[in-house]
Design a protein around this motif. Sequence first.
Motif, short mmCIF file in Angstrom:
data_model
loop_
_atom_site.label_atom_id
_atom_site.label_comp_id
_atom_site.label_asym_id
_atom_site.label_seq_id
_atom_site.Cartn_x
_atom_site.Cartn_y
_atom_site.Cartn_z
N VAL A 149 0.41 -48.98 29.56
CA VAL A 149 1.79 -48.57 30.19
C VAL A 149 1.82 -48.17 31.61
CG1 VAL A 149 4.02 -47.51 29.35
CG2 VAL A 149 2.57 -48.32 27.77
N ARG A 169 4.37 -46.36 34.21
CA ARG A 169 5.59 -45.61 34.08
C ARG A 169 5.80 -45.59 35.74
NH1 ARG A 169 5.44 -40.41 30.70
NH2 ARG A 169 3.82 -40.27 31.91
N ASP A 170 7.12 -45.86 36.15
CA ASP A 170 7.60 -45.75 37.44
C ASP A 170 8.36 -44.36 37.65
OD1 ASP A 170 8.70 -45.74 40.00
OD2 ASP A 170 10.30 -47.50 39.60
N THR A 171 7.75 -43.41 38.37
CA THR A 171 8.19 -42.03 38.23
C THR A 171 9.60 -41.92 38.87
OG1 THR A 171 6.69 -41.51 40.28
CG2 THR A 171 6.03 -40.87 38.00
N THR A 206 9.39 -48.05 32.14
CA THR A 206 8.10 -48.44 31.84
C THR A 206 7.74 -49.70 31.57
OG1 THR A 206 8.76 -47.84 29.52
CG2 THR A 206 8.03 -45.92 30.85
N ARG A 232 5.30 -45.67 22.46
CA ARG A 232 6.33 -46.52 22.73
C ARG A 232 7.12 -46.68 21.58
NH1 ARG A 232 6.57 -49.83 26.93
NH2 ARG A 232 6.82 -51.56 25.72
N VAL A 278 -1.33 -44.37 29.59
CA VAL A 278 -0.02 -44.52 30.78
C VAL A 278 -0.84 -44.14 31.98
CG1 VAL A 278 0.68 -42.09 30.30
CG2 VAL A 278 2.26 -43.88 31.23
N ASP A 296 0.94 -43.47 35.71
CA ASP A 296 2.13 -43.25 36.74
C ASP A 296 1.89 -43.88 37.88
OD1 ASP A 296 3.49 -41.91 34.74
OD2 ASP A 296 2.62 -39.96 35.21
#
Length: 83
Positions: free
Chosen positions: A13, A15-17, A22, A37, A45, A47
């Motif tokens: 996964v 994940r766009d901070t 996600t 999820r 994950v 980031d």
Amino acid sequence: MKPGIHPSYRPVVFRDTAGGLTFLTRSTLTGDRTITREDGTTRPVVDVEISAASHPFYTGRSRVLDTAGRVERFHQRYGTRHG
């Protein structure tokens, strides 16, 4: 492919901070953190600081630059044009 020389390719996964998005994809990246999820699966994950969800090129939102102020500062610093 030769066995034993390639890294494991598994679901990860990202994940766009900045945007909070996600998305699940496959990658060879590994991480020590995991995320659960919506479907109940637990995945590693990774980031990232920017993705298509938060990049101005993809969102259509561009940053406004103070070009007039930059031009005025340039003229104050280096003088006006010769011509």
